[in-house]
Scaffold this active site. Structure first.
Site, PDB file in Angstrom:
ATOM      1  N   ASN A   1     -17.676 -36.906  22.405  1.00  0.00           N
ATOM      2  CA  ASN A   1     -18.174 -38.084  23.131  1.00  0.00           C
ATOM      3  C   ASN A   1     -17.605 -38.024  24.550  1.00  0.00           C
ATOM      4  O   ASN A   1     -16.446 -38.324  24.761  1.00  0.00           O
ATOM      5  CB  ASN A   1     -17.685 -39.347  22.391  1.00  0.00           C
ATOM      6  CG  ASN A   1     -18.033 -40.626  23.124  1.00  0.00           C
ATOM      7  OD1 ASN A   1     -18.812 -40.610  24.089  1.00  0.00           O
ATOM      8  ND2 ASN A   1     -17.468 -41.735  22.682  1.00  0.00           N
ATOM      9  N   TRP A   2     -18.459 -37.602  25.478  1.00  0.00           N
ATOM     10  CA  TRP A   2     -17.976 -37.409  26.859  1.00  0.00           C
ATOM     11  C   TRP A   2     -17.723 -38.736  27.571  1.00  0.00           C
ATOM     12  O   TRP A   2     -17.134 -38.768  28.618  1.00  0.00           O
ATOM     13  CB  TRP A   2     -18.981 -36.588  27.664  1.00  0.00           C
ATOM     14  CG  TRP A   2     -19.138 -35.161  27.216  1.00  0.00           C
ATOM     15  CD1 TRP A   2     -18.534 -34.555  26.134  1.00  0.00           C
ATOM     16  CD2 TRP A   2     -19.942 -34.146  27.841  1.00  0.00           C
ATOM     17  NE1 TRP A   2     -18.928 -33.242  26.055  1.00  0.00           N
ATOM     18  CE2 TRP A   2     -19.788 -32.956  27.086  1.00  0.00           C
ATOM     19  CE3 TRP A   2     -20.781 -34.119  28.966  1.00  0.00           C
ATOM     20  CZ2 TRP A   2     -20.440 -31.767  27.427  1.00  0.00           C
ATOM     21  CZ3 TRP A   2     -21.437 -32.935  29.295  1.00  0.00           C
ATOM     22  CH2 TRP A   2     -21.254 -31.778  28.536  1.00  0.00           C
ATOM     23  N   LYS A   3     -18.238 -39.816  27.014  1.00  0.00           N
ATOM     24  CA  LYS A   3     -18.153 -41.139  27.664  1.00  0.00           C
ATOM     25  C   LYS A   3     -18.706 -41.022  29.095  1.00  0.00           C
ATOM     26  O   LYS A   3     -19.652 -40.280  29.314  1.00  0.00           O
ATOM     27  CB  LYS A   3     -16.721 -41.663  27.612  1.00  0.00           C
ATOM     28  CG  LYS A   3     -16.157 -41.630  26.182  1.00  0.00           C
ATOM     29  CD  LYS A   3     -14.894 -42.398  25.990  1.00  0.00           C
ATOM     30  CE  LYS A   3     -14.459 -42.287  24.530  1.00  0.00           C
ATOM     31  NZ  LYS A   3     -13.273 -43.046  24.210  1.00  0.00           N
TER      32      LYS A   3
ATOM     33  N   HIS B   1     -19.954 -47.895  19.073  1.00  0.00           N
ATOM     34  CA  HIS B   1     -18.632 -47.483  19.557  1.00  0.00           C
ATOM     35  C   HIS B   1     -17.853 -48.732  19.975  1.00  0.00           C
ATOM     36  O   HIS B   1     -18.422 -49.668  20.524  1.00  0.00           O
ATOM     37  CB  HIS B   1     -18.769 -46.515  20.736  1.00  0.00           C
ATOM     38  CG  HIS B   1     -17.464 -45.864  21.080  1.00  0.00           C
ATOM     39  ND1 HIS B   1     -16.500 -46.507  21.810  1.00  0.00           N
ATOM     40  CD2 HIS B   1     -16.956 -44.657  20.747  1.00  0.00           C
ATOM     41  CE1 HIS B   1     -15.452 -45.700  21.916  1.00  0.00           C
ATOM     42  NE2 HIS B   1     -15.701 -44.572  21.282  1.00  0.00           N
TER      43      HIS B   1
ATOM     44  N   GLU C   1     -15.993 -49.334  22.361  1.00  0.00           N
ATOM     45  CA  GLU C   1     -16.085 -49.696  23.789  1.00  0.00           C
ATOM     46  C   GLU C   1     -17.350 -50.499  24.062  1.00  0.00           C
ATOM     47  O   GLU C   1     -17.350 -51.407  24.894  1.00  0.00           O
ATOM     48  CB  GLU C   1     -16.015 -48.425  24.653  1.00  0.00           C
ATOM     49  CG  GLU C   1     -14.589 -47.870  24.686  1.00  0.00           C
ATOM     50  CD  GLU C   1     -14.482 -46.364  24.867  1.00  0.00           C
ATOM     51  OE1 GLU C   1     -15.472 -45.733  25.299  1.00  0.00           O
ATOM     52  OE2 GLU C   1     -13.415 -45.811  24.550  1.00  0.00           O
TER      53      GLU C   1
ATOM     54  N   GLU D   1     -13.141 -45.096  13.539  1.00  0.00           N
ATOM     55  CA  GLU D   1     -12.328 -44.982  14.746  1.00  0.00           C
ATOM     56  C   GLU D   1     -11.453 -46.218  14.906  1.00  0.00           C
ATOM     57  O   GLU D   1     -11.911 -47.236  15.454  1.00  0.00           O
ATOM     58  CB  GLU D   1     -13.231 -44.866  15.976  1.00  0.00           C
ATOM     59  CG  GLU D   1     -14.144 -43.668  15.967  1.00  0.00           C
ATOM     60  CD  GLU D   1     -14.528 -43.259  17.379  1.00  0.00           C
ATOM     61  OE1 GLU D   1     -14.236 -42.128  17.757  1.00  0.00           O
ATOM     62  OE2 GLU D   1     -15.090 -44.096  18.111  1.00  0.00           O
TER      63      GLU D   1
ATOM     64  N   GLY E   1      -8.040 -43.109  22.708  1.00  0.00           N
ATOM     65  CA  GLY E   1      -7.551 -42.867  24.065  1.00  0.00           C
ATOM     66  C   GLY E   1      -6.092 -43.231  24.270  1.00  0.00           C
ATOM     67  O   GLY E   1      -5.603 -43.283  25.399  1.00  0.00           O
TER      68      GLY E   1
ATOM     69  N   SER F   1      -7.853 -40.207  19.298  1.00  0.00           N
ATOM     70  CA  SER F   1      -6.793 -39.253  19.663  1.00  0.00           C
ATOM     71  C   SER F   1      -6.736 -38.049  18.721  1.00  0.00           C
ATOM     72  O   SER F   1      -5.659 -37.497  18.473  1.00  0.00           O
ATOM     73  CB  SER F   1      -5.434 -39.953  19.744  1.00  0.00           C
ATOM     74  OG  SER F   1      -5.471 -40.948  20.752  1.00  0.00           O
TER      75      SER F   1
ATOM     76  N   GLY G   1     -13.076 -37.840  21.898  1.00  0.00           N
ATOM     77  CA  GLY G   1     -13.238 -38.312  23.269  1.00  0.00           C
ATOM     78  C   GLY G   1     -12.559 -37.359  24.238  1.00  0.00           C
ATOM     79  O   GLY G   1     -13.101 -36.313  24.597  1.00  0.00           O
ATOM     80  N   GLY G   2     -11.351 -37.698  24.652  1.00  0.00           N
ATOM     81  CA  GLY G   2     -10.618 -36.934  25.668  1.00  0.00           C
ATOM     82  C   GLY G   2     -10.601 -35.427  25.438  1.00  0.00           C
ATOM     83  O   GLY G   2     -10.855 -34.642  26.367  1.00  0.00           O
TER      84      GLY G   2
HETATM   85  P1  PGA Z   1     -10.359 -40.274  22.036  1.00  0.00           P
HETATM   86  O1  PGA Z   1     -11.734 -41.080  21.891  1.00  0.00           O
HETATM   87  O2  PGA Z   1     -10.530 -38.993  21.278  1.00  0.00           O
HETATM   88  O3  PGA Z   1     -10.196 -40.052  23.511  1.00  0.00           O
HETATM   89  O4  PGA Z   1      -9.283 -41.131  21.461  1.00  0.00           O
HETATM   90  C1  PGA Z   1     -12.460 -41.077  20.707  1.00  0.00           C
HETATM   91  C2  PGA Z   1     -13.689 -41.927  20.861  1.00  0.00           C
HETATM   92  O5  PGA Z   1     -13.629 -42.945  21.570  1.00  0.00           O
HETATM   93  O6  PGA Z   1     -14.773 -41.616  20.309  1.00  0.00           O
END
Ligand code: PGA
Length: 256
Positions: free
Chosen positions: A9-11, A99, A101, A172, A178, A218, A239-240
């Site tokens: 997930n590149w966001k 998600h 967010e 998640e 993050g 994470s 994500g990251g």
């Molecule tokens: P993260 O994000 O790996 O940076 O914690 C995961 C996500 O939000 O899908």
């Protein structure tokens, strides 16, 4: 046998050039994926067409394109929104829905997410449905009830065939996204097995055994192997660590 899946997930990150180079490097260096494994690149909307071309050109099996959101309507006066048919036109296979967010910053409710799930299933796209609790809920030890409600209100109205053919679940925990604070393997396994038991109760055990449940929060090159080794963890939503080949490739390798 249920699939192992790693979705990046590149966001709201990555230039077009960097995104293209990243996908090229990952696909060139990744081990061959058999039909029980998938890698999905969930890019920003503006990158989808280019990344679809890149995936098609490199032509390695079981690499897919994902979006991070969609609108629940077919078309019309929805300024700034993107429809599912638009996503299909540029080659999207999967869409991340719910998600944390989007739930948090754009107030997406369980009921609203249900309408997106329906629209995606109607168009036969894969839904990567995210669920997970906040730190406050975890500390109150009510995470099971919270996640059950998310699934009940947005997903469990689907029929068995729709669940089987169109749904991947991503657990998640918000406190792990993050933050560098990963759920322990015991915490991940416990929730994943709980989610699977809910599916077994709602549908049946065969369906519960077929649906992939990914862990997100994470997850990285160091902890992926251990997390994916849990009986009910079928991969990750990343994500990251999805933004660099050095960190994403070991996560892909952790599926093997
Ligand atoms: P993260 O994000 O790996 O940076 O914690 C995961 C996500 O939000 O899908």
């Amino acid at each position: 046998m249920r699939k192992k899946i790693v979705a990046g997930n590149w966001k709201m990150n990555m230039t077009l050039a960097d995104g293209e180079a990243l996908v090229e490097e990952i696909m060139n260096k990744s081990p061959e994926l058999d039909d029980n494994k998938q890698v999905i690149f969930c890019t920003p909307f503006t990158h989808l067409m280019l990344i679809d071309d890149t995936i098609t050109e490199l032509s390695k099996p079981n690499f897919f394109l994902g979006a991070q959101n969609c609108n629940n309507n077919t078309s019309g006066a929805y300024t700034g929104e993107i429809s599912i048919s638009m996503l299909e036109e540029v080659g999207v296979d999967s869409v991340i829905i719910g998600h944390s967010e989007r739930r948090q910053y754009y107030a997406e409710s369980n009921e609203f997410l249900k309408s997106k799930v329906d629209a995606l299933v109607e168009n036969d796209l894969q839904v990567i449905f995210c669920c997970g609790e906040s730190l406050e809920i975890r500390e109150a030890n009510t995470q099971n009830e919270f996640v059950a409600k998310q699934l009940e209100e947005s997903l469990f109205h689907l029929d068995a065939a729709q669940m089987l053919n169109n749904v991947v679940i991503a657990y998640e925990p918000i406190w792990a996204i993050g933050t560098g604070k990963t759920a322990t393997t015991a915490q991940a396994q416990e929730m994943h097995s709980y989610i699977r038991s809910l599916i077994a109760i709602k549908y049946n055990n065969e369906i519960a055994q077929e649906i992939s449940i990914l862990y997100g929060g994470s997850c990285n090159a160091t902890n992926a192997k251990e997390l994916f080794a849990c009986e009910d963890v079928d991969g990750g939503l990343i994500g990251g660590a999805a933004l660099k080949a050095d960190t994403f490739l070991p996560i892909i390798e952790a599926m093997f």
